[in-house]
Design a protein around this motif. Sequence first.
Motif, mmCIF file in Angstrom:
data_model
loop_
_atom_site.group_PDB
_atom_site.id
_atom_site.type_symbol
_atom_site.label_atom_id
_atom_site.label_comp_id
_atom_site.label_asym_id
_atom_site.label_seq_id
_atom_site.Cartn_x
_atom_site.Cartn_y
_atom_site.Cartn_z
ATOM 1 N N THR A 11 0.837 -1.193 0.000
ATOM 2 C CA THR A 11 0.000 0.000 0.000
ATOM 3 C C THR A 11 0.877 1.250 0.000
ATOM 4 O OG1 THR A 11 -1.730 -1.162 1.226
ATOM 5 C CG2 THR A 11 -1.817 1.255 1.226
ATOM 6 N N GLU A 12 0.539 2.205 -0.856
ATOM 7 C CA GLU A 12 1.296 3.464 -0.901
ATOM 8 C C GLU A 12 0.527 4.552 -0.172
ATOM 9 O OE1 GLU A 12 3.771 2.916 -5.102
ATOM 10 O OE2 GLU A 12 2.628 4.765 -4.696
ATOM 11 N N LEU A 13 1.280 5.382 0.530
ATOM 12 C CA LEU A 13 0.698 6.509 1.265
ATOM 13 C C LEU A 13 1.227 7.802 0.675
ATOM 14 C CD1 LEU A 13 1.047 5.199 4.948
ATOM 15 C CD2 LEU A 13 -1.044 5.334 3.579
ATOM 16 N N VAL A 14 0.308 8.673 0.285
ATOM 17 C CA VAL A 14 0.582 10.002 -0.289
ATOM 18 C C VAL A 14 1.666 9.957 -1.368
ATOM 19 C CG1 VAL A 14 -0.205 11.251 1.744
ATOM 20 C CG2 VAL A 14 2.217 10.604 1.569
ATOM 21 N N GLY A 15 1.824 8.816 -2.009
ATOM 22 C CA GLY A 15 2.771 8.701 -3.108
ATOM 23 C C GLY A 15 4.230 8.682 -2.702
ATOM 24 N N ASP A 16 4.520 8.750 -1.393
ATOM 25 C CA ASP A 16 5.913 8.831 -0.946
ATOM 26 C C ASP A 16 6.383 7.591 -0.203
ATOM 27 O OD1 ASP A 16 5.493 12.321 -0.088
ATOM 28 O OD2 ASP A 16 6.169 11.401 -1.963
ATOM 29 N N TYR A 17 5.459 6.789 0.311
ATOM 30 C CA TYR A 17 5.841 5.658 1.155
ATOM 31 C C TYR A 17 5.096 4.401 0.714
ATOM 32 C CZ TYR A 17 7.275 9.633 3.998
ATOM 33 O OH TYR A 17 7.821 10.815 4.426
ATOM 34 N N ARG A 18 5.785 3.248 0.816
ATOM 35 C CA ARG A 18 5.173 1.961 0.502
ATOM 36 C C ARG A 18 5.269 1.066 1.733
ATOM 37 N NH1 ARG A 18 8.306 0.109 -3.469
ATOM 38 N NH2 ARG A 18 7.043 1.018 -5.138
ATOM 39 N N ILE A 19 4.114 0.563 2.180
ATOM 40 C CA ILE A 19 4.058 -0.292 3.357
ATOM 41 C C ILE A 19 4.730 -1.629 3.047
ATOM 42 C CG2 ILE A 19 2.550 -1.494 4.980
ATOM 43 C CD1 ILE A 19 2.566 1.523 5.309
ATOM 44 N N ASP A 20 5.600 -2.055 3.954
ATOM 45 C CA ASP A 20 6.262 -3.350 3.818
ATOM 46 C C ASP A 20 5.547 -4.391 4.667
ATOM 47 O OD1 ASP A 20 7.942 -5.484 3.509
ATOM 48 O OD2 ASP A 20 9.704 -4.557 4.402
ATOM 49 N N ALA A 34 8.115 0.576 6.506
ATOM 50 C CA ALA A 34 7.800 1.054 5.161
ATOM 51 C C ALA A 34 9.074 1.534 4.479
ATOM 52 C CB ALA A 34 6.767 2.173 5.223
ATOM 53 N N GLU A 35 8.949 1.803 3.191
ATOM 54 C CA GLU A 35 10.058 2.340 2.405
ATOM 55 C C GLU A 35 9.715 3.747 1.942
ATOM 56 O OE1 GLU A 35 10.921 0.270 -1.190
ATOM 57 O OE2 GLU A 35 12.733 1.448 -1.619
ATOM 58 N N GLU A 36 10.647 4.663 2.146
ATOM 59 C CA GLU A 36 10.498 6.013 1.607
ATOM 60 C C GLU A 36 11.042 5.972 0.178
ATOM 61 O OE1 GLU A 36 12.234 9.045 3.953
ATOM 62 O OE2 GLU A 36 11.357 10.678 2.772
ATOM 63 N N LEU A 37 10.148 6.111 -0.786
ATOM 64 C CA LEU A 37 10.475 5.796 -2.172
ATOM 65 C C LEU A 37 11.553 6.719 -2.738
ATOM 66 C CD1 LEU A 37 6.838 5.142 -3.430
ATOM 67 C CD2 LEU A 37 8.553 3.473 -2.723
ATOM 68 N N ALA A 38 11.481 7.992 -2.452
ATOM 69 C CA ALA A 38 12.424 8.935 -3.058
ATOM 70 C C ALA A 38 13.845 8.726 -2.567
ATOM 71 C CB ALA A 38 11.981 10.371 -2.783
ATOM 72 N N LEU A 39 13.988 8.324 -1.307
ATOM 73 C CA LEU A 39 15.321 8.181 -0.719
ATOM 74 C C LEU A 39 15.762 6.733 -0.585
ATOM 75 C CD1 LEU A 39 15.055 10.880 2.115
ATOM 76 C CD2 LEU A 39 16.057 11.112 -0.161
ATOM 77 N N HIS A 40 14.899 5.797 -0.933
ATOM 78 C CA HIS A 40 15.221 4.367 -0.857
ATOM 79 C C HIS A 40 15.730 3.990 0.543
ATOM 80 C CE1 HIS A 40 14.694 3.962 -5.187
ATOM 81 N NE2 HIS A 40 15.481 5.027 -5.353
#
Length: 800
Positions: A11-20, A34-40
């Motif tokens: 699940t993605e939250l506000v386009g910036d985070y993906r729940i692991d 979760a993973e912060e997508l922009a900063l990996h």
Amino acid sequence: MANLTALQSGTELVGDYRIDRVLGAGGFGITYLAEELALHRQVTIKEYFPTDFAARGSEFVATPRSENCSGDYAWGLDRFIEEAQTLARFRHPNIVQVYRYFRANNTGYMVLHFEEGQSLKSWLKTLGRSPRQKELDQIIKPLLDALEAIHVADFLHRDIAPDNIIIRKDGMPVLIDFGSARREIASHSKTVSALVKPGYSPYEQYAETSRQQGPWTDIYALAATLYHVVTGKRPADAPSRMVKDDLVPALEAAVGGYRQGFLRAIDKALNMPVEARPQSIAAWRGDLLAPDAKQPSWLQRTVGKNAPKPHEPPDPAPPEKAATVLPPPDMPGAPGRILAFVDSLKKQTAGKHAPAARAKADVKADSAAKASAAKASAPQPEKRADGPVGTAKLSTGELPPRLPRILQRKPAASKAIALPAGPAVIATPAAGKRTPQPKRIKSVRRGWAPLAFKLLVGVGVASGAVALQDRLPRLENRGSGDTSSTTITGSISDTRSAPVLPVGQLQGHASKVTAVAYTADGSTLVTAGADQTLKIWNSASSSLARTIELDDGAATAIAVEGVRALTAHGNGTVVLWDIDRAEKLGAFKKVDLAVAAVAFIGGADRFAASYADGSISLWDAATTSAPVHSFNAHDTAADALAFVITEKGPVLISGGRDLAVKMWDLDTFERVRTYRGQRDAVSAVAASAGGKTVASAGVDGKLRIWSARSTRLLRSLSGHNGRANAIVFAPSGDVIASAGDDGKVRVWDYNRRRTPKTLPSHTGAVTAIAFSPDGQRIASAGDDGMVRIWDNPVFKPLTN
């Protein structure tokens, strides 16, 4: 619609985070990895989801369970966001960092740094044994600093327990999962069970209101956690203890080899009454971390076997059976008793049956000595309330820089006359009755002549001490049989001099006065109060010239230079004022941590500020955005600063809760030297004019005076019953004044005067003091809201 449905992996939250995945769930929320997508990078995300009145709708939107609880749901969501805003301001290595917070899916989210490690609870299981004292100290010190930073910001954790402390891979601890928002939500919704964690929460946390809660609440919880660590089991819950307190003290229940003082500190913090616990981290830290008292050496134990116990007279010798020989002057005893020894020696020498005369008679004719001893009882040594007469060994040359340590650590290396195992006793038979004679030991027989020589040497040493007595401070033994340190003292309730009365009194603050300072010309006195005001007084008329309202809250410290003043504040701000015009010239802020002390450094445009994290920043008035230079000065909060220009240039003196006093070169920004010897947190520092001497005061009430040219300790002063809040030098440089929680101001001529002058200054603690620029007056400020002006009882005019 499910009662509790966590967000699915991916699940993605506000386009910036993906729940692991889900890390945990509680009564008020769910925690995800979760993973912060922009900063990996991996982060922890907490979702507001109170199970009592929330449910998950379609597309993972959170909703109130019913119309009746919609108000509670919305109210709790606001509290969750407020807590996130508060935690986001903390920048402390041992407090979990909040990166971001936002609203989505009709709920709130808090994005935190992902702490790699394991909980304290898991760490204990992994360890498989009781942790060592050193291992615990490495965890406790950072936790105390983190809690102190939280409390300084007027915030509480409210949920300290073994599962809310993470031990990182490098062994450092970090506080997570604050419970303040949960407490507010539970209180609002009357869910009292959610307010507490059985075994770790104190009794006041079971109440629906937080009126009785404070730093002592978190202190109880941390103490309960430490109790669990050292005993292997948590304490009983607080309500059960209120009915019947069966808690076995940590001092008895600990299963490892821990410091006695450490265990006592845990027990003290686990007291049920709020007022019986330490009221702040600063008040608890010293007891928790201080090393136990050093055990006496084998020589001290051997000597002490025959010494009378405190408050007990020595065992009397049988009448007409024994004669006690006065101990030689090199016998270890209470420091400072050399003159008493001389007096006792003179009295016995003047008596009819002096020990030296009997020794001489023994050498000439043994039978004559026996007859003389049978006719009269032996003279008794002088009795003292504090034990037998003794003396510290003195030399006629220059005193060593650390006389107490020499006496303590190297008694066997002294070249003085050897110490006998106990007082020499000569048995004498009753008149007309023959008694068996013990076998004569040649070394004792042979020792009479050397003993006479010893006594002559003692007289010579004592005579030299008498001649030097004006140059020597009075020494006091801290405990019976303890020669580990010497302290210049005067009785705290010294009444040998007439009471001193104030010559002036100012009452312009509605509550506690926190700071006081004179301007350089002495015409103006500046005071700060807990009423969030800065007041400017005319020194000559004692009239109030103007009042400045402080927008950033009460000043924690002030400094004055010309017509400018600095005020330090708990929100991390330092404000520069023009006190003539009551104008704010600038506000300077580096972090949100409290500013503990400020000092001008070489002019009205540059100043230093110390912070609760132990750092020091140097500021220029022309630049408010960032300091000129910052450095980490102390391991914990740096509570004291002083500036002085020495013969080698400008230096800054700092004092911290790590028990250290440090000197810094302001030309190179390097540490010049570190002074150690304060037994508790350093609460104040000062430097004499010209920078020849440095002084420090401690939370334990003790004062230290050091040479600025080396780390040599010049004087140790027994200052106050309780915390010493301030210490200042008079302009003359050889007089200091100190103020303490005992309500007294004490003035010391530390080079000559043997006892200080005591000014019974205030009702309650004396918080600050200042000398007038000419040294004739002393201003003291107190918890009672008063500022009193005194004539300096040991005034010394300035000389060119």
